[in-house]
Scaffold this motif. Sequence first.
Motif, mmCIF file in Angstrom:
data_model
loop_
_atom_site.group_PDB
_atom_site.id
_atom_site.type_symbol
_atom_site.label_atom_id
_atom_site.label_comp_id
_atom_site.label_asym_id
_atom_site.label_seq_id
_atom_site.Cartn_x
_atom_site.Cartn_y
_atom_site.Cartn_z
ATOM 1 N N GLY A 196 -27.017 21.850 8.097
ATOM 2 C CA GLY A 196 -27.231 21.635 6.675
ATOM 3 C C GLY A 196 -26.763 20.301 6.157
ATOM 4 O O GLY A 196 -26.591 20.132 4.953
ATOM 5 N N SER A 197 -26.559 19.322 7.037
ATOM 6 C CA SER A 197 -26.064 18.018 6.599
ATOM 7 C C SER A 197 -27.201 17.012 6.518
ATOM 8 O O SER A 197 -28.029 16.914 7.423
ATOM 9 N N GLY A 198 -27.246 16.263 5.429
ATOM 10 C CA GLY A 198 -28.218 15.189 5.282
ATOM 11 C C GLY A 198 -27.545 13.867 5.568
ATOM 12 O O GLY A 198 -26.807 13.354 4.726
ATOM 13 N N GLU A 244 -25.853 23.651 3.187
ATOM 14 C CA GLU A 244 -26.572 22.619 2.445
ATOM 15 C C GLU A 244 -25.639 21.709 1.659
ATOM 16 O O GLU A 244 -26.079 20.735 1.064
ATOM 17 N N THR A 245 -24.326 22.001 1.622
ATOM 18 C CA THR A 245 -23.422 21.166 0.838
ATOM 19 C C THR A 245 -22.984 19.913 1.575
ATOM 20 O O THR A 245 -22.300 19.074 1.010
ATOM 21 N N GLY A 246 -23.292 19.781 2.862
ATOM 22 C CA GLY A 246 -22.901 18.592 3.597
ATOM 23 C C GLY A 246 -23.808 17.425 3.295
ATOM 24 O O GLY A 246 -24.840 17.579 2.663
ATOM 25 N N SER A 247 -23.422 16.235 3.731
ATOM 26 C CA SER A 247 -24.266 15.041 3.697
ATOM 27 C C SER A 247 -23.412 13.793 3.745
ATOM 28 O O SER A 247 -22.229 13.811 3.399
ATOM 29 N N LEU A 293 -21.487 0.661 2.306
ATOM 30 C CA LEU A 293 -20.956 1.561 1.286
ATOM 31 C C LEU A 293 -21.378 2.969 1.661
ATOM 32 O O LEU A 293 -22.539 3.203 2.006
ATOM 33 N N ALA A 294 -20.428 3.906 1.623
ATOM 34 C CA ALA A 294 -20.699 5.279 2.038
ATOM 35 C C ALA A 294 -20.330 6.254 0.927
ATOM 36 O O ALA A 294 -19.291 6.104 0.277
ATOM 37 N N GLN A 295 -21.198 7.241 0.733
ATOM 38 C CA GLN A 295 -20.919 8.401 -0.122
ATOM 39 C C GLN A 295 -20.666 9.557 0.838
ATOM 40 O O GLN A 295 -21.586 10.066 1.469
ATOM 41 N N THR A 296 -19.411 9.991 0.971
ATOM 42 C CA THR A 296 -19.040 10.894 2.051
ATOM 43 C C THR A 296 -18.902 12.326 1.548
ATOM 44 O O THR A 296 -18.205 12.597 0.575
ATOM 45 N N ASN A 297 -19.547 13.248 2.289
ATOM 46 C CA ASN A 297 -19.547 14.663 1.877
ATOM 47 C C ASN A 297 -19.903 15.564 3.051
ATOM 48 O O ASN A 297 -20.595 16.551 2.900
ATOM 49 N N PHE A 298 -19.415 15.224 4.237
ATOM 50 C CA PHE A 298 -19.893 15.900 5.441
ATOM 51 C C PHE A 298 -18.784 16.685 6.121
ATOM 52 O O PHE A 298 -17.599 16.441 5.922
ATOM 53 N N GLY A 299 -19.203 17.640 6.959
ATOM 54 C CA GLY A 299 -18.265 18.485 7.669
ATOM 55 C C GLY A 299 -17.877 17.913 9.015
ATOM 56 O O GLY A 299 -18.475 16.975 9.529
#
Length: 367
Positions: free
Chosen positions: A281-283, A241-244, A208-214
């Motif tokens: 800035g990606s976690g 910092e908004t990536g992850s 399961l993935a929560q996707t929010n990356f560039g």
Amino acid sequence: MEHLAHPPSAPGTRRRARDLGIVIGRAATGPLNAITDVPGVRVGHTTVRRLPGVHSGVTAVVPDAVGPRTPLPAGVFTGNGYGKLIGTTQLAELGTLETPVLLTSTLSAFRVADALVGWMLERPGCEQAQSLNPVVGECNDGLLSDIRARPVHEEHVRAALDAASDGPVAEGCVGAGTGTVALGFKAGIGTASRTPDLGGRRFTAGVLAQTNFGGTLRVLGRTVTPESVGLGADGPAPEGETGSCMIVVATDAPLDARQLTRVARRAVFALARSGAAYSHGSGDYAVAFGTRPGTGGPVADAELGPLFEAVLDGVEEAVLNSLLAARTTTGFNGHTARALPADRLLSVLTDGRSGLDEPGSRGVPRL
């Protein structure tokens, strides 16, 4: 404030990758093609919206009977550590998972962790617990949601945990994925599963993935941009910092913590297939846990190859599912994230697709 707690439920009108004929890898999926195909794993979401400025929530991955007295073997891997994965040090040190894994928005992660501790202390077997290691991951949904409002509260966490089900997993703009954006498109929650054969034994691996990356989206080896699917060249993309990306992997294969850490590495590696930039800035994190550590003999390291491949394929498909299930969203300060249009994606894939369906190719489009 709209507060919608929903167990994994019937999908909406948006189609998943396989509904479109996009097949990633050759291993068979589980019946639901979801992390809940792994026996003993449930998922629940609470979606929190207050229009127009709040689009957030929490997602719970709940292994049966997990607790401080009944921990599960687990591993964790950090691809890029610009993030807040609460509980990392003990998870890495001991190789055990004591709680469900919860995902949410960055500034809500600490409230979610506190609420998880309260919920766990009420569980059977925790009556005398004086130490507990909650595991909570996050993505920054501040492009579409008023992140400083910290809208996710204890009641939302409890609702997601209590609603968790082993059925189909709702994807896209739900739970922790309500306000996320990835690869230039509206993103969210995605899931997938595979059933690899390890040394003559069949097991299930679910992600399961929560996707929010560039980065720049790639599907079956082809580059897909907002411009190429007719949305123009100015699609939103996480920056700084908004990536992850948070990935949770579950398996019923009898692996130890060291082997599960190897599995978690592959989950983060798989993001590169989808076009992840792994920016400063990606976690980018993965947590992998086993559900049946006492079943059968251990799996030898030399037999792990099919499981590694299953996780790589599963994460790639889960990322694509998170995009295909998401809906165009206008949120905080009028920012809009547009959904990936399935029909235009198919046009990109079928335009000069020579070689994509040849034997040995990683993706098998059945268009």
